[in-house]
Design a protein around this motif. Structure first.
Motif, short mmCIF file in Angstrom:
data_model
loop_
_atom_site.label_atom_id
_atom_site.label_comp_id
_atom_site.label_asym_id
_atom_site.label_seq_id
_atom_site.Cartn_x
_atom_site.Cartn_y
_atom_site.Cartn_z
N GLU A 116 62.70 -21.71 29.61
CA GLU A 116 64.07 -21.23 29.76
C GLU A 116 64.09 -19.78 30.25
O GLU A 116 64.89 -19.43 31.14
CB GLU A 116 64.80 -21.33 28.42
CG GLU A 116 66.26 -20.87 28.49
CD GLU A 116 66.97 -21.01 27.15
OE1 GLU A 116 68.13 -20.57 27.06
OE2 GLU A 116 66.36 -21.54 26.20
N GLN B 110 65.69 -18.18 33.67
CA GLN B 110 66.61 -17.05 33.69
C GLN B 110 66.09 -15.92 34.57
O GLN B 110 66.86 -15.27 35.29
CB GLN B 110 66.83 -16.55 32.26
CG GLN B 110 67.57 -17.53 31.36
CD GLN B 110 67.67 -17.05 29.93
OE1 GLN B 110 67.17 -15.97 29.58
NE2 GLN B 110 68.29 -17.86 29.08
N GLU C 152 66.63 -16.76 38.23
CA GLU C 152 68.03 -16.58 38.61
C GLU C 152 68.38 -15.10 38.74
O GLU C 152 69.11 -14.69 39.66
CB GLU C 152 68.94 -17.24 37.58
CG GLU C 152 70.44 -17.08 37.85
CD GLU C 152 70.87 -17.63 39.19
OE1 GLU C 152 71.88 -17.16 39.74
OE2 GLU C 152 70.19 -18.56 39.70
#
Length: 244
Positions: free
Chosen positions: A72, A76, A79
Motif C-alpha cells: 500500500e 501511495q 502516486e
C-alpha cells in the motif's frame, strides 16, 4: 489446527500460510488471544502441539499484514511521484506562458507609452525625492522605470544612479522585463563591470526562470568580454544551485 496441518499441504506451505485455512485460523487465533488474554504457550498445551508451531502461524499472519502495508505504501509513493511530475510539468508550462505573454506585451507597447515623462524629468524627480528623504517615492519611480521605460533609458539610469539605487533598478528590470531585455542589461558595461549589479541581476532573473532557462542566459553572456564571462559563470552557478 492439528487436523488442518496434517491434512493439507507440506509443512513449509502450512507454516508460510499457503493453505487458506491456516491463514484464516491465524487471524482468528490472534483475535481470540487478544480478547481472552490466553498466551500462545497455554493454547499450544491445550491442543497438544509445540508452542513454536502456534508462533509460526501467528508470525506468518503478522508478516502478511506487513507485506500488505508495504504494498500500500509503495502504491501511495508511486502516486505521489506521479503528482510531483505533473506539478513540475505544470510549473514549466506556466513559466513558458508567462515569458511568452511578456514578449507579446513588450512587442505591443514597445515601452514608449506617450504619457511617460522624459528621462531628464525622471532624473530631476528622483533627485528631489532623495533630497526630501522620500525613499518610498524613489522605489516607486525605480519600479516604474524598470518596467515601463525604454531599454535605453533603463541603461542610462543604471549609469546615472548611485550604486545602491542602480542595483535596485537592475533587480527590478531582471524580474519584470522580457528576457531579451534582461540579457541586454547584463551585457551593459555598467552591469557587467559591477559585482553588485551582477548579483542583483542574477538574483532577479533566478526568481523567475527555470534552471534550463538560466543556463540559456549563461550561454548568451558567455561570448561577452571578461566581465561578461564572469556574469555567465554566475548564471550557470545559479542554474546548478536551483537544480540541486
Amino acid at each position: 489446527m492439528i487436523e488442518i496441518a496434517r491434512g493439507r499441504g507440506r509443512t513449509g506451505d502450512v507454516e508460510l500460510g499457503a493453505v487458506p485455512e491456516v491463514a484464516a485460523l491465524g487471524n482468528t487465533l490472534t483475535d481470540l488471544f487478544n480478547g481472552l488474554g490466553v498466551t500462545q504457550a497455554a493454547y499450544a498445551a491445550r491442543i497438544h502441539v509445540d508452542k513454536s508451531a502456534v508462533s509460526r502461524y501467528l508470525a506468518w499472519q503478522a508478516r502478511d499484514q506487513l507485506l500488505r502495508q508495504i504494498e500500500e505504501l509503495r502504491s501511495q509513493l508511486a502516486e505521489a511521484l506521479r503528482q510531483r511530475d505533473r506539478a513540475e510539468e505544470h510549473g514549466r508550462q506556466l513559466r513558458a506562458r508567462v515569458l511568452s505573454l511578456e514578449e507579446e506585451l513588450a512587442g505591443r507597447q514597445g515601452y514608449d507609452a506617450p504619457d511617460l515623462p522624459a528621462l531628464e524629468e525622471v532624473q530631476e524627480l528622483l533627485g528631489e525625492l532623495w533630497r526630501a528623504g522620500d525613499h518610498a517615492g524613489v522605489v516607486r519611480e525605480l519600479v516604474t522605470a524598470a518596467h515601463a521605460r525604454p531599454l535605453a533609458d533603463v541603461l542610462a539610469l543604471v549609469d546615472w544612479l548611485p550604486a545602491a539605487a542602480a542595483g535596485q533598478l537592475v533587480a527590478d528590470a531582471a524580474r519584470m522585463r522580457p528576457v531579451p531585455d534582461v540579457l541586454a542589461v547584463g551585457a551593459h558595461p555598467g552591469v557587467a563591470d559591477s559585482a553588485k549589479n551582477q548579483t542583483a541581476l542574477i538574483e532577479g532573473l533566478a526568481a523567475r526562470l527555470s534552471p534550463a532557462e538560466l543556463a540559456r542566459a549563461c550561454g548568451a553572456w558567455a561570448a561577452l568580454p571578461e566581465d561578461g564571462s564572469r556574469l555567465a559563470d554566475r548564471a550557470l552557478a545559479a542554474a546548478v544551485g536551483a537544480t540541486s
